[in-house]
Enzyme design. Structure first.
Site, PDB file in Angstrom:
ATOM      1  N   SER A  37     -18.905 -19.209  63.557  1.00  0.00           N
ATOM      2  CA  SER A  37     -19.292 -20.344  62.717  1.00  0.00           C
ATOM      3  C   SER A  37     -20.529 -20.990  63.331  1.00  0.00           C
ATOM      4  O   SER A  37     -20.763 -20.887  64.543  1.00  0.00           O
ATOM      5  CB  SER A  37     -18.156 -21.367  62.658  1.00  0.00           C
ATOM      6  OG  SER A  37     -18.583 -22.589  62.073  1.00  0.00           O
ATOM      7  N   TYR A  71     -11.696 -26.575  67.652  1.00  0.00           N
ATOM      8  CA  TYR A  71     -12.221 -25.557  66.729  1.00  0.00           C
ATOM      9  C   TYR A  71     -13.629 -25.122  67.137  1.00  0.00           C
ATOM     10  O   TYR A  71     -13.917 -23.917  67.233  1.00  0.00           O
ATOM     11  CB  TYR A  71     -12.237 -26.092  65.302  1.00  0.00           C
ATOM     12  CG  TYR A  71     -12.888 -25.145  64.320  1.00  0.00           C
ATOM     13  CD1 TYR A  71     -12.208 -24.021  63.863  1.00  0.00           C
ATOM     14  CD2 TYR A  71     -14.190 -25.362  63.860  1.00  0.00           C
ATOM     15  CE1 TYR A  71     -12.801 -23.133  62.971  1.00  0.00           C
ATOM     16  CE2 TYR A  71     -14.789 -24.481  62.970  1.00  0.00           C
ATOM     17  CZ  TYR A  71     -14.100 -23.365  62.530  1.00  0.00           C
ATOM     18  OH  TYR A  71     -14.702 -22.492  61.653  1.00  0.00           O
TER      19      TYR A  71
END
Length: 258
Positions: free
Chosen positions: A138, A151
């Site tokens: 990401s 995360y």
């Protein structure tokens, strides 16, 4: 034997898109996720396209289950592509005790399961003398993200691991690609309780099909890191030139709903 593609997180979102791309290339597919029912529907759709589709329900937060997944996936099959797509997130302050269970699962799925599958896949692919690993990271992996601290840290790990292992594999016919999308039109933000996050108001989510296609095509040529979308490329580059403290502050603002 025909080659197979193993896709985790294959019951929805990017996982489904990767599965359909594989089928369009006449690749057989192994679908892994928690929901047997959802996987069954995806598999049925793929079989209509003329390819074989195997369903393996699995809890990737359990390492014993991860080993079972690989064992079942390679039972009589040559898996020459692995798509580590499964991922979990928690949106909230790190100090919130209620987030621990979700964060633990995120660490297990995003990092440990991905690493273990890579560890198992690479010797298998080396023996086949061909193989591709596509890890979904990401743009969150390029900088710290207050409000999604765990995360972002897991995705930084995925990015770093992918680049390092890919470098180790130079000279072989096995490649590793880290796909680093930004906001994408999937159920991710709802699952992470981020439906009102500021980032969704300033960056229009990319279509999941486009993100998957870009990642797939770039992995086919062995590109180490792929960032789809012009704005995402800007976001991923800024941490290299902007002071880290400022980047962290800005990320903290856009990751939350205030």
């Amino acid at each position: 034997m025909a080659g197979w593609t193993l896709i985790t997180g294959a019951s929805e979102g990017l996982g489904v898109e990767f599965a359909h791309i594989a089928a369009r290339e006449n690749r057989n597919v192994i679908l892994a996720a928690r929901s047997k029912d959802k996987l069954g529907k995806v598999a049925s759709d793929l079989r209509e396209l003329g390819v074989k589709a195997v369903v393996i329900p699995v809890d990737l937060s359990n390492m014993t289950e991860v080993d079972r997944l690989w064992s079942d996936a390679t039972d009589g099959r040559e898996v020459d592509m692995l798509v580590n797509n499964a991922g979990l997130a928690f949106n909230g302050a790190f100090a919130d005790a209620e987030g621990w269970e979700r964060e633990t699962s995120s660490i297990n799925v995003n990092m440990l399961a991905l690493t273990r599958l890579m560890k198992l896949a690479i010797p298998h692919m080396k023996q086949l003398e061909k193989g591709r690993i596509l890890n979904v990271a990401s743009i969150a992996g390029f900088a710290p993200g207050p409000g999604m601290a765990v995360y972002c840290a897991t995705k930084a790990y995925v990015l770093s691991l992918s680049e390092a292992v890919g470098n180790e594999l130079k000279g072989t016919n096995v490649t590793v690609t880290a796909l680093c999308p930004g906001t994408t039109a999937t159920n991710f933000f709802e699952d992470a309780k981020m439906a009102d996050a500021t980032i969704l108001k300033i960056a229009r989510p990319m279509d999941a099909k486009i993100v998957a296609e870009v990642g797939w095509l770039q992995s086919a040529i062995g590109k180490p890191v792929v960032v789809p979308g012009a704005m995402n490329k800007v976001f991923s580059f800024l941490p290299r030139i902007v002071p880290r403290r400022l980047t962290t502050l800005v990320n903290g603002k856009i990751m939350n709903d205030h």
